[in-house]
Design a protein around this motif. Sequence first.
Motif, PDB file in Angstrom:
ATOM      1  N   ILE A 187       9.025  -1.817   8.197  1.00  0.00           N
ATOM      2  CA  ILE A 187       8.391  -0.635   8.749  1.00  0.00           C
ATOM      3  C   ILE A 187       7.681   0.212   7.880  1.00  0.00           C
ATOM      4  O   ILE A 187       7.156   1.317   8.156  1.00  0.00           O
ATOM      5  N   ASP A 188       7.745  -0.218   6.490  1.00  0.00           N
ATOM      6  CA  ASP A 188       6.947   0.773   5.594  1.00  0.00           C
ATOM      7  C   ASP A 188       5.583   0.249   5.402  1.00  0.00           C
ATOM      8  O   ASP A 188       4.801   1.032   4.818  1.00  0.00           O
ATOM      9  N   ASN A 189       5.308  -0.998   6.095  1.00  0.00           N
ATOM     10  CA  ASN A 189       4.100  -1.514   5.845  1.00  0.00           C
ATOM     11  C   ASN A 189       3.460  -1.589   7.348  1.00  0.00           C
ATOM     12  O   ASN A 189       3.910  -1.992   8.280  1.00  0.00           O
ATOM     13  N   GLY A 190       1.933  -1.318   7.282  1.00  0.00           N
ATOM     14  CA  GLY A 190       1.095  -1.612   8.395  1.00  0.00           C
ATOM     15  C   GLY A 190       1.389  -0.391   9.398  1.00  0.00           C
ATOM     16  O   GLY A 190       2.456   0.300   9.301  1.00  0.00           O
ATOM     17  N   ALA A 191       0.422  -0.455  10.238  1.00  0.00           N
ATOM     18  CA  ALA A 191       0.079   0.861  11.095  1.00  0.00           C
ATOM     19  C   ALA A 191       1.519   0.737  12.227  1.00  0.00           C
ATOM     20  O   ALA A 191       2.193   1.698  12.221  1.00  0.00           O
ATOM     21  N   PRO A 192       1.483  -0.406  12.986  1.00  0.00           N
ATOM     22  CA  PRO A 192       2.597  -0.488  13.725  1.00  0.00           C
ATOM     23  C   PRO A 192       4.087   0.011  13.200  1.00  0.00           C
ATOM     24  O   PRO A 192       4.871   0.604  13.816  1.00  0.00           O
ATOM     25  N   GLY A 193       4.243  -0.690  11.879  1.00  0.00           N
ATOM     26  CA  GLY A 193       5.413  -0.289  11.178  1.00  0.00           C
ATOM     27  C   GLY A 193       5.736   0.985  11.021  1.00  0.00           C
ATOM     28  O   GLY A 193       6.858   1.746  11.207  1.00  0.00           O
ATOM     29  N   ARG A 194       4.802   1.641  10.576  1.00  0.00           N
ATOM     30  CA  ARG A 194       4.863   3.224  10.365  1.00  0.00           C
ATOM     31  C   ARG A 194       5.120   3.979  11.505  1.00  0.00           C
ATOM     32  O   ARG A 194       5.741   4.950  11.671  1.00  0.00           O
ATOM     33  N   VAL A 195       4.516   3.515  12.862  1.00  0.00           N
ATOM     34  CA  VAL A 195       4.564   4.200  13.770  1.00  0.00           C
ATOM     35  C   VAL A 195       6.066   3.995  14.194  1.00  0.00           C
ATOM     36  O   VAL A 195       6.708   5.248  14.542  1.00  0.00           O
ATOM     37  N   ILE A 196       6.689   2.990  13.997  1.00  0.00           N
ATOM     38  CA  ILE A 196       8.270   2.644  14.259  1.00  0.00           C
ATOM     39  C   ILE A 196       9.164   3.695  13.409  1.00  0.00           C
ATOM     40  O   ILE A 196       9.917   4.098  13.706  1.00  0.00           O
ATOM     41  N   ARG A 197       8.765   3.503  12.158  1.00  0.00           N
ATOM     42  CA  ARG A 197       9.283   4.301  11.160  1.00  0.00           C
ATOM     43  C   ARG A 197       9.353   5.777  11.580  1.00  0.00           C
ATOM     44  O   ARG A 197      10.363   6.449  11.366  1.00  0.00           O
ATOM     45  N   SER A 198       8.444   6.299  12.022  1.00  0.00           N
ATOM     46  CA  SER A 198       8.229   7.950  12.509  1.00  0.00           C
ATOM     47  C   SER A 198       9.084   8.027  13.473  1.00  0.00           C
ATOM     48  O   SER A 198       9.684   9.254  13.884  1.00  0.00           O
ATOM     49  N   GLN A 199       9.342   6.976  14.387  1.00  0.00           N
ATOM     50  CA  GLN A 199      10.231   7.038  15.436  1.00  0.00           C
ATOM     51  C   GLN A 199      11.827   7.172  15.220  1.00  0.00           C
ATOM     52  O   GLN A 199      12.562   7.920  15.862  1.00  0.00           O
ATOM     53  N   LEU A 200      12.044   6.270  14.316  1.00  0.00           N
ATOM     54  CA  LEU A 200      13.351   6.348  13.448  1.00  0.00           C
ATOM     55  C   LEU A 200      13.695   7.340  12.584  1.00  0.00           C
ATOM     56  O   LEU A 200      15.069   8.049  12.750  1.00  0.00           O
ATOM     57  N   HIS A 201      12.713   8.006  11.964  1.00  0.00           N
ATOM     58  CA  HIS A 201      12.870   8.953  10.955  1.00  0.00           C
ATOM     59  C   HIS A 201      11.931  10.064  11.077  1.00  0.00           C
ATOM     60  O   HIS A 201      11.342  10.254  10.200  1.00  0.00           O
ATOM     61  N   PRO A 202      11.942  10.805  12.203  1.00  0.00           N
ATOM     62  CA  PRO A 202      10.942  11.718  12.406  1.00  0.00           C
ATOM     63  C   PRO A 202      10.875  12.880  11.621  1.00  0.00           C
ATOM     64  O   PRO A 202       9.798  13.599  11.261  1.00  0.00           O
ATOM     65  N   GLU A 203      12.048  13.117  11.019  1.00  0.00           N
ATOM     66  CA  GLU A 203      12.077  14.409  10.051  1.00  0.00           C
ATOM     67  C   GLU A 203      11.466  14.074   8.619  1.00  0.00           C
ATOM     68  O   GLU A 203      10.892  14.746   7.970  1.00  0.00           O
ATOM     69  N   GLN A 204      11.836  12.913   8.290  1.00  0.00           N
ATOM     70  CA  GLN A 204      11.415  12.215   7.096  1.00  0.00           C
ATOM     71  C   GLN A 204       9.849  11.914   7.305  1.00  0.00           C
ATOM     72  O   GLN A 204       8.880  12.197   6.293  1.00  0.00           O
ATOM     73  N   TYR A 205       9.505  11.241   8.385  1.00  0.00           N
ATOM     74  CA  TYR A 205       8.020  10.819   8.541  1.00  0.00           C
ATOM     75  C   TYR A 205       7.457  11.335   9.871  1.00  0.00           C
ATOM     76  O   TYR A 205       7.880  10.611  10.829  1.00  0.00           O
ATOM     77  N   PRO A 206       7.187  12.669   9.926  1.00  0.00           N
ATOM     78  CA  PRO A 206       6.616  13.152  11.019  1.00  0.00           C
ATOM     79  C   PRO A 206       5.648  12.234  11.599  1.00  0.00           C
ATOM     80  O   PRO A 206       4.519  11.800  11.091  1.00  0.00           O
ATOM     81  N   ALA A 207       5.591  12.370  13.200  1.00  0.00           N
ATOM     82  CA  ALA A 207       4.631  11.511  14.037  1.00  0.00           C
ATOM     83  C   ALA A 207       3.381  11.935  14.002  1.00  0.00           C
ATOM     84  O   ALA A 207       3.053  13.259  13.744  1.00  0.00           O
ATOM     85  N   LYS A 208       2.384  11.066  14.115  1.00  0.00           N
ATOM     86  CA  LYS A 208       0.698  11.189  13.944  1.00  0.00           C
ATOM     87  C   LYS A 208       0.248  10.850  15.186  1.00  0.00           C
ATOM     88  O   LYS A 208       1.105  10.190  15.971  1.00  0.00           O
ATOM     89  N   ASP A 209      -0.926  11.334  15.624  1.00  0.00           N
ATOM     90  CA  ASP A 209      -1.327  10.670  16.754  1.00  0.00           C
ATOM     91  C   ASP A 209      -1.550   9.311  16.847  1.00  0.00           C
ATOM     92  O   ASP A 209      -1.389   8.470  17.920  1.00  0.00           O
ATOM     93  N   PHE A 210      -1.794   8.703  15.761  1.00  0.00           N
ATOM     94  CA  PHE A 210      -2.163   7.254  15.287  1.00  0.00           C
ATOM     95  C   PHE A 210      -1.863   6.986  14.077  1.00  0.00           C
ATOM     96  O   PHE A 210      -2.005   7.956  12.844  1.00  0.00           O
ATOM     97  N   GLU A 211      -1.608   5.634  13.507  1.00  0.00           N
ATOM     98  CA  GLU A 211      -1.441   5.195  12.177  1.00  0.00           C
ATOM     99  C   GLU A 211      -2.623   4.028  11.962  1.00  0.00           C
ATOM    100  O   GLU A 211      -3.023   3.368  13.107  1.00  0.00           O
ATOM    101  N   PHE A 212      -2.974   4.076  10.726  1.00  0.00           N
ATOM    102  CA  PHE A 212      -4.175   3.243  10.239  1.00  0.00           C
ATOM    103  C   PHE A 212      -3.862   2.608   8.964  1.00  0.00           C
ATOM    104  O   PHE A 212      -2.903   3.182   8.070  1.00  0.00           O
ATOM    105  N   SER A 213      -4.100   1.361   8.942  1.00  0.00           N
ATOM    106  CA  SER A 213      -3.794   0.343   7.625  1.00  0.00           C
ATOM    107  C   SER A 213      -4.780  -0.686   7.680  1.00  0.00           C
ATOM    108  O   SER A 213      -5.423  -1.018   8.529  1.00  0.00           O
ATOM    109  N   HIS A 214      -4.968  -0.925   6.344  1.00  0.00           N
ATOM    110  CA  HIS A 214      -5.933  -2.096   6.088  1.00  0.00           C
ATOM    111  C   HIS A 214      -5.361  -2.803   5.014  1.00  0.00           C
ATOM    112  O   HIS A 214      -4.875  -2.426   3.939  1.00  0.00           O
ATOM    113  N   ASP A 215      -5.395  -4.238   5.043  1.00  0.00           N
ATOM    114  CA  ASP A 215      -5.188  -5.234   3.878  1.00  0.00           C
ATOM    115  C   ASP A 215      -3.562  -5.128   3.587  1.00  0.00           C
ATOM    116  O   ASP A 215      -3.482  -4.987   2.525  1.00  0.00           O
TER     117      ASP A 215
END
Length: 225
Positions: free
Chosen positions: A141-169
């Motif tokens: 969940i630390d890698n890739g846009a979908p993973g980071r979206v899920i990470r923000s749902q699991l740990h919202p205080e540490q990783y505040p949610a964004k409108d969307f996540e972007f990742s490349h490569d």
Amino acid sequence: MTKTSKGSIEGGSQTLGRGLEALTLIGESTRPLSVPELAEALGIHRSMAYRLVKTFEQYGFVERMPSGDLELGARLGALARNVAKSLQAAAAPHLATVSDQLQMTALLVVFDGEAAVTLSTAEPRLADATVAQRPGTRHPIDNGAPGRVIRSQLHPEQYPAKDFEFSHDEVIPGLTSIAVPLLLPQGKPAAIAVIYPPRDLDEQHIASVLAEASVRISSTLGLRI
């Protein structure tokens, strides 16, 4: 329970645990693993690793490429498609609409307790070439846009949610991904995303299309946004 039967059960549990760990290592590795590398990662003799792999191959859980490297087999993808059928049924038409509208591969990604897992995909019907993503594919969940979206749902205080996540490569070399949260019953973490070869596009527009689809999927599941 006799000592013999208890020992047999414990031995079977260890073998099962080692097998599941092996599948996890193969699935989560950022590059294909060889059998010797798998043996080293598991801390077992190569002969035992070869026996594990042979069993996996017999049941279609692992495939050995011409180079000898290992990848997860089609059987696991088939099993993944049978998981959470109601969620997949609710998401399928909306993923297809996103895919056709954006001409990109669309993904439904969920959290399995350890990693982000691609549950289902949709590819554009009229595209000359598409980017494939096999259901059952897992990544941290630390890698890739979908993973980071899920990470923000699991740990919202540490990783505040964004409108969307972007990742490349990241998860898939050379590809770009945009993901937004998906609200599921019981607050289960999930995301929908698209993957595509890098090019100059309006990321906000892509995110808006995904967000609208996310609301429709949640509504289909009986949730009010």
